[in-house]
Design a protein around this motif. Sequence first.
Motif, PDB file in Angstrom:
ATOM      1  N   ALA A 280       4.952   0.054  10.642  1.00 13.23           N
ATOM      2  CA  ALA A 280       5.160  -0.352  11.884  1.00 13.23           C
ATOM      3  C   ALA A 280       4.005  -1.191  12.383  1.00 13.23           C
ATOM      4  O   ALA A 280       4.434  -2.313  13.126  1.00 13.23           O
ATOM      5  CB  ALA A 280       5.716   0.771  13.075  1.00 13.23           C
ATOM      6  N   ARG A 281       2.826  -0.367  12.320  1.00 18.85           N
ATOM      7  CA  ARG A 281       1.571  -1.244  12.912  1.00 18.85           C
ATOM      8  C   ARG A 281       1.529  -2.464  12.094  1.00 18.85           C
ATOM      9  O   ARG A 281       1.021  -3.404  12.793  1.00 18.85           O
ATOM     10  CB  ARG A 281       0.368  -0.255  12.427  1.00 18.85           C
ATOM     11  CG  ARG A 281      -0.880  -0.810  13.059  1.00 18.85           C
ATOM     12  CD  ARG A 281      -2.125   0.420  13.143  1.00 18.85           C
ATOM     13  NE  ARG A 281      -2.112   0.919  11.928  1.00 18.85           N
ATOM     14  CZ  ARG A 281      -2.777   0.314  10.843  1.00 18.85           C
ATOM     15  NH1 ARG A 281      -3.438  -0.881  10.967  1.00 18.85           N
ATOM     16  NH2 ARG A 281      -2.915   1.031   9.584  1.00 18.85           N
ATOM     17  N   LYS A 282       1.533  -2.556  10.817  1.00 17.66           N
ATOM     18  CA  LYS A 282       1.268  -3.687  10.016  1.00 17.66           C
ATOM     19  C   LYS A 282       2.231  -4.806  10.126  1.00 17.66           C
ATOM     20  O   LYS A 282       2.271  -5.888  10.211  1.00 17.66           O
ATOM     21  CB  LYS A 282       0.841  -3.437   8.379  1.00 17.66           C
ATOM     22  CG  LYS A 282      -0.303  -2.515   8.604  1.00 17.66           C
ATOM     23  CD  LYS A 282      -0.513  -2.285   6.810  1.00 17.66           C
ATOM     24  CE  LYS A 282      -1.589  -1.344   6.510  1.00 17.66           C
ATOM     25  NZ  LYS A 282      -1.950  -0.908   5.192  1.00 17.66           N
TER      26      LYS A 282
ATOM     27  N   GLU B 117       0.865  -1.048  -0.011  1.00 11.71           N
ATOM     28  CA  GLU B 117       0.144  -0.037  -0.037  1.00 11.71           C
ATOM     29  C   GLU B 117       0.772   1.163  -0.120  1.00 11.71           C
ATOM     30  O   GLU B 117       0.368   2.303  -0.766  1.00 11.71           O
ATOM     31  CB  GLU B 117      -1.029   0.057   1.328  1.00 11.71           C
ATOM     32  CG  GLU B 117      -1.828  -1.058   1.224  1.00 11.71           C
ATOM     33  CD  GLU B 117      -2.794  -1.112   2.442  1.00 11.71           C
ATOM     34  OE1 GLU B 117      -2.951  -0.041   3.002  1.00 11.71           O
ATOM     35  OE2 GLU B 117      -3.425  -2.104   2.633  1.00 11.71           O
ATOM     36  N   HIS B 118       1.889   1.235   0.876  1.00 13.44           N
ATOM     37  CA  HIS B 118       2.691   2.288   0.893  1.00 13.44           C
ATOM     38  C   HIS B 118       4.104   1.987   1.053  1.00 13.44           C
ATOM     39  O   HIS B 118       4.410   1.423   2.284  1.00 13.44           O
ATOM     40  CB  HIS B 118       2.048   3.239   1.817  1.00 13.44           C
ATOM     41  CG  HIS B 118       3.142   4.480   2.145  1.00 13.44           C
ATOM     42  ND1 HIS B 118       3.340   5.499   0.991  1.00 13.44           N
ATOM     43  CD2 HIS B 118       3.863   5.011   3.085  1.00 13.44           C
ATOM     44  CE1 HIS B 118       4.102   6.332   1.700  1.00 13.44           C
ATOM     45  NE2 HIS B 118       4.622   6.041   3.172  1.00 13.44           N
ATOM     46  N   VAL B 119       5.204   2.529   0.237  1.00 13.46           N
ATOM     47  CA  VAL B 119       6.387   1.966   0.607  1.00 13.46           C
ATOM     48  C   VAL B 119       7.188   3.460   1.008  1.00 13.46           C
ATOM     49  O   VAL B 119       7.084   4.486  -0.089  1.00 13.46           O
ATOM     50  CB  VAL B 119       7.516   1.108  -0.707  1.00 13.46           C
ATOM     51  CG1 VAL B 119       8.442   1.377  -0.210  1.00 13.46           C
ATOM     52  CG2 VAL B 119       6.557  -0.004  -0.784  1.00 13.46           C
TER      53      VAL B 119
ATOM     54  N   GLY C 276      16.259   3.672  10.470  1.00 10.42           N
ATOM     55  CA  GLY C 276      15.039   2.595  10.926  1.00 10.42           C
ATOM     56  C   GLY C 276      13.627   2.444  10.374  1.00 10.42           C
ATOM     57  O   GLY C 276      13.510   3.560   9.489  1.00 10.42           O
ATOM     58  N   VAL C 277      12.686   2.225  11.083  1.00 11.24           N
ATOM     59  CA  VAL C 277      11.130   2.356  10.731  1.00 11.24           C
ATOM     60  C   VAL C 277      10.783   3.740  11.025  1.00 11.24           C
ATOM     61  O   VAL C 277      10.928   4.347  12.064  1.00 11.24           O
ATOM     62  CB  VAL C 277      10.227   1.262  11.133  1.00 11.24           C
ATOM     63  CG1 VAL C 277       8.859   1.735  11.024  1.00 11.24           C
ATOM     64  CG2 VAL C 277      10.937  -0.200  10.572  1.00 11.24           C
ATOM     65  N   THR C 278      10.343   4.415   9.958  1.00 14.93           N
ATOM     66  CA  THR C 278       9.737   5.851  10.463  1.00 14.93           C
ATOM     67  C   THR C 278       8.282   5.880   9.802  1.00 14.93           C
ATOM     68  O   THR C 278       7.819   6.947  10.255  1.00 14.93           O
ATOM     69  CB  THR C 278      10.521   6.735   9.408  1.00 14.93           C
ATOM     70  OG1 THR C 278      10.412   6.289   8.155  1.00 14.93           O
ATOM     71  CG2 THR C 278      12.125   6.961   9.917  1.00 14.93           C
ATOM     72  N   ASP C 279       7.549   4.820   9.482  1.00 14.60           N
ATOM     73  CA  ASP C 279       6.419   5.153   8.940  1.00 14.60           C
ATOM     74  C   ASP C 279       5.443   4.498   9.665  1.00 14.60           C
ATOM     75  O   ASP C 279       5.461   3.143  10.104  1.00 14.60           O
ATOM     76  CB  ASP C 279       6.145   4.380   7.657  1.00 14.60           C
ATOM     77  CG  ASP C 279       4.915   4.491   6.887  1.00 14.60           C
ATOM     78  OD1 ASP C 279       4.034   3.780   7.106  1.00 14.60           O
ATOM     79  OD2 ASP C 279       4.708   5.687   6.292  1.00 14.60           O
TER      80      ASP C 279
END
Length: 320
Positions: free
Chosen positions: A114-116, A47-49, A107-110
């Motif tokens: 993170a939730r998925k 869905e979103h990269v 690292g993870v910023t979205d």
Amino acid sequence: MTSRRPSRPLACLLLAVGPLSLSACSSAGSGAPDVPASASTRAEAVEHVPEPLPMPLDPYRLSGADHAELYAAEQALVTTCLRGFGVTYRSPAGSSSAQPPPEGPYGVTDPDWARKYGYRLPPALIATDHGSRPLPDPTTVALITGGVTYDRNGTPQRISDQPLLTTHHGRKVPEGGCLGEARRTLAGRNDNRDPTRIGSALYAQAYRDSQQDPRVTAATADWAACMKQRGFTYRTPLEPANDPSFPRNPPADERERATAVADVACKEKTGLVALWHRVESEIERSLMRGHGTELAAAKADRDARLAHARRINAGAKTSG
């Protein structure tokens, strides 16, 4: 996303199925040719990269997406070259339409990611047929590499466990094999230098130096304190993705996803990513001074190779 960015000239992308890990490798300095793990060709869309934040050195080095584009073109050229020796070859890397994994320097910023997915790649970016295609036989591998690899200056180096193949069935094998020929074709010159290495080297140095900058270390300490308040103990935002307590195989469990969500929230609260990006950009611009000629050559090389690769890949899609 633990691995920062490919540093080899034409990397093979290895998509780990554990906590998110994108690594790069090449045949340089090893006995293995650039025959990477398979890239996913599944139609499932992400869905979103997240897009990587722009950096001053971007025009002078090869990104993960650039490597994927070049690799696909290389494989098309290698396949054609091998056909001339009567060898049918199917690249283990899949197709050029596969979406390359995102780069994650901070690292993870979205929050949605993170939730998925926690610290994992989404299913659409994971190679599902890894290991399903056999590796080429030794003769085909020797035809691909010619029995040599290339050092940083483009000087050929013998691969110890492969024959130095110069002819096959009475036909001359290109220097560096079909892969060497493919790379020279993409570069538009008769050597195997990689001028973009200067951009990659400065890029990596700026990232290392940025982690030691007092502004970044202070913001990192604020991030760690924020995480501690939420029940998670890590020293830096690069640690969570390598937490051994997370499941070895996907998908991420509830604890990993909760950690990633808190991680992103604390980065937003402390402004860590924006500050880190600003500091790293400053360092890059400082490092670029005095390398004008080298960087101009790097940009010209990158632009030329990618232009050739896109034409080849477009033609392969049309013919395919």
